[in-house]
Design a protein around this motif. Sequence first.
Motif, PDB file in Angstrom:
ATOM      1  N   LYS A 190      46.717  33.253  36.152  1.00  0.00           N
ATOM      2  CA  LYS A 190      45.646  32.626  35.361  1.00  0.00           C
ATOM      3  C   LYS A 190      45.434  31.170  35.763  1.00  0.00           C
ATOM      4  CE  LYS A 190      45.295  35.310  31.205  1.00  0.00           C
ATOM      5  NZ  LYS A 190      45.118  35.261  29.756  1.00  0.00           N
ATOM      6  N   GLU A 191      46.535  30.456  35.969  1.00  0.00           N
ATOM      7  CA  GLU A 191      46.400  29.040  36.328  1.00  0.00           C
ATOM      8  C   GLU A 191      45.823  28.886  37.737  1.00  0.00           C
ATOM      9  OE1 GLU A 191      46.517  26.635  34.385  1.00  0.00           O
ATOM     10  OE2 GLU A 191      47.826  27.160  32.713  1.00  0.00           O
ATOM     11  N   ALA A 238      43.669  30.897  39.055  1.00  0.00           N
ATOM     12  CA  ALA A 238      42.234  31.120  38.884  1.00  0.00           C
ATOM     13  C   ALA A 238      41.577  29.894  38.255  1.00  0.00           C
ATOM     14  CB  ALA A 238      41.999  32.355  38.016  1.00  0.00           C
ATOM     15  N   ALA A 239      42.302  29.238  37.343  1.00  0.00           N
ATOM     16  CA  ALA A 239      41.735  28.078  36.646  1.00  0.00           C
ATOM     17  C   ALA A 239      41.472  26.910  37.591  1.00  0.00           C
ATOM     18  CB  ALA A 239      42.678  27.638  35.520  1.00  0.00           C
ATOM     19  N   VAL A 240      42.230  26.834  38.701  1.00  0.00           N
ATOM     20  CA  VAL A 240      41.938  25.773  39.680  1.00  0.00           C
ATOM     21  C   VAL A 240      41.141  26.320  40.868  1.00  0.00           C
ATOM     22  CG1 VAL A 240      43.928  24.340  39.061  1.00  0.00           C
ATOM     23  CG2 VAL A 240      44.172  26.030  40.886  1.00  0.00           C
TER      24      VAL A 240
END
Lengths: 436, 339
Positions: free
Chosen positions: A246-247, A249-251
């Motif tokens: 998830k992280e 994808a977040a960056v």
Amino acid sequence: MQLRKLAFAAVGALVIGGTAATPPASAAEQFVPLLVYRTGPYAPNGIPLADGFNDFMQLVNERDGGVNGVKLAWEECETQYNNDRGVECYERLKAQGATGSSVVNPYSTGITYALIERATADKVPVLSMGYGRADASDGRVFPYVFTLPITYWAGADVMVQYANEKEGGSLKGKKIALVYHDSAYGKEPIATLERLAEEEGFQFQAFPVAHPGLEQKATWLQIGRQLRPDWVFMWGWGVMNSTAIKEAAAVGYPMDRFVGIWWSGAEADVVPAGDAAKGYKSLNITGVGTNAPIFEDIKKLHADGKGLADPKNIGTVLYNRALVNSFYFTEALRTAQGKFGEKPMSGEQIQWGFENLDITQDKIDSAGMTGLLSPVKLSCADHEGGGSAVVQQWDGAKWAAITDFISPRRAALRPAYEASAAQYAKEKGITPRDCS
Amino acid sequence: MNATLARPLTLWLLALPVIIAVLGLALQGLAAVNASVFFAWSYFLEVLFAGLLQGVMYALVALGFVLIFKASGIFNFAQGSLVLFAALTMVGFIEMGLHWTLAFVVTAGVMVLLAVVVERVVLRPLVNQPHIILFMATIGIFYFLDGFGQTLWGSDVKVLDIGIPKQPLFVLQGVFEGGILVNAFDLVAALVGAVLVIGLAVFFHYTRIGRALRAVADDHQAALSVGIPLKTIWAIVWSVAGIVALVAGIMWGSKAGVQFSLALIALKALPVLILGGFTSIPGAIIGGLIIGAGEQVAEVFIGPLFGGAIQDWFAYMLALVFLLFRPQGLFGEKIIERV
């Protein structure tokens, strides 16, 4: 008050009686202790693993009447992935059955480390399939520990080979980041990746993540916004895996350049990340899906009402891994029976069975496990057996293998195993066996 | 908001830009002398902002602790398991086919019911017992809820998606090249945190129940003597803490999936509470922001000097430093005892 005491006593008696009523393994059965974690933070991984073991052994008993007529008996002990509970479970179950524990599958690098000396003293083989100490592949120093089919160091080598191929045959000038669980497990690939960085000319940087791994924002800001590597490898476990995806994808890190080790590549690792996980890759030491013929037998077992797994786990990554793990064991048992007779084997006899294990493609096919594993052949000195790993990719709904089984370059890995094992032997005052 | 709280808050707001600038300059200096540290102002602000937003997530969990401590003086060890239980229950209802808004309402009802049961079965028999006994009882609640939640809803990782956007946004692109990365999810979490704090502050200061809660917190015996029903108040405060846990569970569950590890985020609330004070709702938010920003900045800019993964212990160290100077926390009530 009297009534309440009586009620408590009755419940207590039921609980104790219930435990005592569990039928002990008979003299004609081969006892297998199962260290499981169906509860606790790693239960999403532990449940399909435990289900796979149960189904495979049940299938061997029901379909084949056991291994050469010797039925398997087993008992689960809940470790919750805790080292102390793992040791307690091992101690509690090691004297069960006619010949005692014949093998132990800890399914935790920490428990494996805790059991190596005990199990060696008790002459109980430790099968740490794709986890534990990589240097335990040197059977001269670790006679009772087996690392087949592949170690973490070998996994790191396979990842680099894969990245190399995708980059057109050279990683020179490329950047590779490793996101790892800040534990003995997570640190396993670092030395190998540092060596390969030197040999192949890529820049390598490692990013530790503290347990349990729920916070990785800072890590991924460094990776996604500062370093911007060409590839990210991950040695994660449990919630760390889905959080990392998830992280990432977040960056905005591209998922098809993010490759996890085989403990970062189960359904429980990608499903919580939702759409963000689409395209994420991982290694796997077993095949995926339910195409292998053995699944027809498993379906029949369940149709007959004799299956023990939750049907939704059948064919999942970790269920399949437990099938292969159990297959390694039953083949080692069969090999040992070939020398010592068709009866329950002791741990010492099964250790011989493992050291003489030769699982060929023919054996795999005739067991209905085509595509689930690659051939392995062990020896006194080599407890890894020359296995390999595939790269799989998550398409948003299921894992699919995207390569054939890739063999690690063991010519360079074997000296590293031997050097590390020699260091261990020196520290522990062990004189290595002569395997020549 | 009372004057005693307004003054330090104003001071903090005025001091904030100065602190950020000094911190940035210090890290810039560090990067100049140590090649392993990378520094750029846009990157620093990005990390800082991400940390502040992460801090709101910590504060959401810390709020539940504050509520119960404020009303009963008990450190509720079970708050983490309340978060997990609430999130598991809500996902369970969604999986049964309820729309998430309806599932939220039903789960809130379950949390109220749970609060009533806790009050009746655990707290009521322990009225007037030392706080340590009540604390021990909350440890029991933690383990019970932990097992009960998994027995009821299973141990699988569950997905909780209520449609909160998660895409990365780039702001201030005209000021910094490439802009500053902010995640839409974190902005929503900050908004939710702000609404929750305002709602709770109003509830505590301007409602009869809120005043009764504060009276019980000050002195159980005195509150009882003026006719405040202690049992009802405890049930209410556990209900409110349960609903706060539900909100925290939704936010954390949407972020990381609903799974056992959610109970462990209570550990992240501890440094926030030490710093913000166990009795202050705004303190939980400010504490969360400081811990969130502090640990992210430390991990990114100082972490490389220590081999990384320093954010967990750094949060506790930061809280301990504050503890040396303000044992009651930034906004906690000063305890004066006559001997």
